[in-house]
Design an enzyme around this catalytic site. Structure first.
Site, PDB file in Angstrom:
ATOM      1  N   HIS A  81       0.827  -1.209   0.000  1.00 33.37           N
ATOM      2  CA  HIS A  81       0.000   0.000   0.000  1.00 33.37           C
ATOM      3  C   HIS A  81       0.863   1.263   0.000  1.00 33.37           C
ATOM      4  O   HIS A  81       0.403   2.328   0.384  1.00 33.37           O
ATOM      5  CB  HIS A  81      -0.982  -0.017   1.195  1.00 33.37           C
ATOM      6  CG  HIS A  81      -2.087  -1.033   1.020  1.00 33.37           C
ATOM      7  ND1 HIS A  81      -2.949  -1.405   2.016  1.00 33.37           N
ATOM      8  CD2 HIS A  81      -2.467  -1.762  -0.072  1.00 33.37           C
ATOM      9  CE1 HIS A  81      -3.816  -2.310   1.559  1.00 33.37           C
ATOM     10  NE2 HIS A  81      -3.529  -2.552   0.302  1.00 33.37           N
ATOM     11  N   GLY A 115      -1.891  -9.283  12.508  1.00 30.96           N
ATOM     12  CA  GLY A 115      -2.499  -7.962  12.739  1.00 30.96           C
ATOM     13  C   GLY A 115      -3.195  -7.364  11.535  1.00 30.96           C
ATOM     14  O   GLY A 115      -3.123  -6.153  11.321  1.00 30.96           O
TER      15      GLY A 115
HETATM   16  P1  OAD Z   1      -7.499  -3.224  10.097  1.00 24.96           P
HETATM   17  O1  OAD Z   1      -7.719  -2.033  10.977  1.00 24.96           O
HETATM   18  O2  OAD Z   1      -8.584  -3.626   9.174  1.00 24.96           O
HETATM   19  O3  OAD Z   1      -7.183  -4.507  11.005  1.00 24.96           O
HETATM   20  C1  OAD Z   1      -6.252  -4.465  12.050  1.00 24.96           C
HETATM   21  C2  OAD Z   1      -6.212  -5.843  12.685  1.00 24.96           C
HETATM   22  O4  OAD Z   1      -5.236  -5.845  13.695  1.00 24.96           O
HETATM   23  C3  OAD Z   1      -7.546  -6.256  13.343  1.00 24.96           C
HETATM   24  O5  OAD Z   1      -7.862  -7.566  12.885  1.00 24.96           O
HETATM   25  C4  OAD Z   1      -7.228  -6.241  14.842  1.00 24.96           C
HETATM   26  O6  OAD Z   1      -7.953  -7.248  15.534  1.00 24.96           O
HETATM   27  C5  OAD Z   1      -5.737  -6.535  14.835  1.00 24.96           C
HETATM   28  N1  OAD Z   1      -4.958  -6.034  15.987  1.00 24.96           N
HETATM   29  C6  OAD Z   1      -5.103  -4.890  16.687  1.00 24.96           C
HETATM   30  N2  OAD Z   1      -4.147  -4.752  17.620  1.00 24.96           N
HETATM   31  C7  OAD Z   1      -3.341  -5.834  17.509  1.00 24.96           C
HETATM   32  C8  OAD Z   1      -2.162  -6.287  18.196  1.00 24.96           C
HETATM   33  N3  OAD Z   1      -1.601  -5.574  19.173  1.00 24.96           N
HETATM   34  N4  OAD Z   1      -1.608  -7.463  17.799  1.00 24.96           N
HETATM   35  C9  OAD Z   1      -2.169  -8.223  16.803  1.00 24.96           C
HETATM   36  N5  OAD Z   1      -3.281  -7.845  16.128  1.00 24.96           N
HETATM   37  C10 OAD Z   1      -3.858  -6.676  16.466  1.00 24.96           C
HETATM   38  O7  OAD Z   1      -6.115  -2.988   9.336  1.00 24.96           O
HETATM   39  P2  OAD Z   1      -5.554  -3.710   8.030  1.00 24.96           P
HETATM   40  O8  OAD Z   1      -6.005  -5.120   7.953  1.00 24.96           O
HETATM   41  O9  OAD Z   1      -4.106  -3.426   7.981  1.00 24.96           O
HETATM   42  O10 OAD Z   1      -5.618   0.439   3.165  1.00 24.96           O
HETATM   43  O11 OAD Z   1      -6.299  -2.867   6.914  1.00 24.96           O
HETATM   44  C11 OAD Z   1      -5.994  -3.108   5.564  1.00 24.96           C
HETATM   45  C12 OAD Z   1      -6.108  -1.834   4.779  1.00 24.96           C
HETATM   46  O12 OAD Z   1      -7.363  -1.200   5.031  1.00 24.96           O
HETATM   47  C13 OAD Z   1      -5.105  -0.762   5.144  1.00 24.96           C
HETATM   48  O13 OAD Z   1      -3.836  -0.983   4.576  1.00 24.96           O
HETATM   49  C14 OAD Z   1      -5.752   0.478   4.600  1.00 24.96           C
HETATM   50  C15 OAD Z   1      -7.176   0.246   5.023  1.00 24.96           C
HETATM   51  O14 OAD Z   1      -8.163   0.777   4.200  1.00 24.96           O
HETATM   52  C16 OAD Z   1      -5.491   1.577   2.480  1.00 24.96           C
HETATM   53  O15 OAD Z   1      -5.503   2.660   3.009  1.00 24.96           O
HETATM   54  C17 OAD Z   1      -5.310   1.366   0.995  1.00 24.96           C
END
Ligand code: OAD
Length: 248
Positions: free
Chosen positions: A119, A192
């Site tokens: 990204h 995560g």
């Molecule tokens: P999300 O906010 O969708 O998901 C974050 C994940 O991290 C969730 O499943 C939480 O349960 C988990 N989580 C939180 N704290 C944690 C910890 N300390 N240890 C382990 N897990 C933890 O974020 P992404 O999946 O990265 O894209 O989102 C994907 C994309 O959506 C991003 O790159 C962004 C967004 O729209 C763009 O901006 C193009």
């Protein structure tokens, strides 16, 4: 219970020939970087369409810069023990690639070298008008003062960070390399990420279809739990150093 799973994860990692890692915002949560989804996620506060769509930015860059105040790579944001454990596993020759959706550059700051940023990165920015390149850190003082950065070459106010906005293609070279790594991998460790955003969310199934195993490390359940061979519930910054201890 998790202790047994941590041991199992360490054994799977040791046995694998080409372990790769896929990370999302959750790995940086313990560094103070906000996640996108969930109760206090950024998408509860901002409209992604207005804040980070390319059409919206071309129309009016201000909503993005409001959003950037929360996304800001503050100077005191540091890699956490999760990032550091992954960098250590790479130095040991174990982890071959980190595929990340994160734009925060924390894997590299922790010492990881084989990082594919699908990204993009907040580390650099480009003027959409004249293509002049900027370092993000040079823009930070302007943003912190509440202003919208202006290009000093052409005076356009459309300096866009090199992150993938909605409506833009992912960096094709990095995407191709990630796909190849997922195909080749006999173990993908997914950390995560909610696995809600495609095409990145397809990568675990690419590994699975090619006969590889999958580990999911997250504080919560995900959208593709049925795919995984091992699910560890916990914080990346606590579990990854434990796994490293069992391997090192
Ligand atoms: P999300 O906010 O969708 O998901 C974050 C994940 O991290 C969730 O499943 C939480 O349960 C988990 N989580 C939180 N704290 C944690 C910890 N300390 N240890 C382990 N897990 C933890 O974020 P992404 O999946 O990265 O894209 O989102 C994907 C994309 O959506 C991003 O790159 C962004 C967004 O729209 C763009 O901006 C193009």
């Amino acid at each position: 219970m998790e202790k047994e799973k941590i041991k199992q994860a360490a054994e799977m990692i040791i046995k694998a020939e080409y372990p790769v890692v896929l990370t999302g915002a959750g790995i940086s949560a313990e560094s103070g970087v906000p996640t996108f989804r969930g109760k206090s996620g950024l998408w509860k506060k901002y409209d992604p369409e207005a804040a980070v769509s390319i059409a919206g930015f071309r129309r009016d860059p201000e909503p993005f810069w409001d959003f950037a105040q929360d996304l800001l790579l503050e100077n005191d944001i540091q890699p956490n023990p999760g990032h550091i454990a992954l960098a250590e596993l790479e130095k040991l020759g174990i982890i071959k690639k980190i595929i990340t959706q994160n734009i925060d550059f924390l894997h590299q700051r922790a010492g990881s070298e084989e990082v594919l940023e699908l990204h993009g990165t907040l580390n650099r920015a480009t003027c959409l008008n004249c293509k002049k390149k900027y370092d993000w850190k040079d823009l930070v003082p302007v943003i912190e003062a509440g202003n919208i950065p202006e290009c000093d070459n052409c005076q356009s106010n459309k300096i866009k960070p090199d992150i993938v906005f909605f409506g833009e293609r992912l960096p094709q070279d990095a995407l191709k390399q990630a796909w190849q790594a997922a195909e080749r991998s006999d173990l993908m460790i997914v950390i995560g990420t909610s696995l809600a955003v495609y095409p990145v969310a397809s990568l675990p199934s690419v590994t699975k279809e090619n006969g590889g195993e999958l580990i999911y490390l997250n504080v919560d359940s995900g959208q593709q739990d049925y795919l995984f061979d091992l699910i560890i519930k916990g914080k990346a910054g606590e579990i990854l150093p434990e796994i490293l201890k069992m391997i090192d």
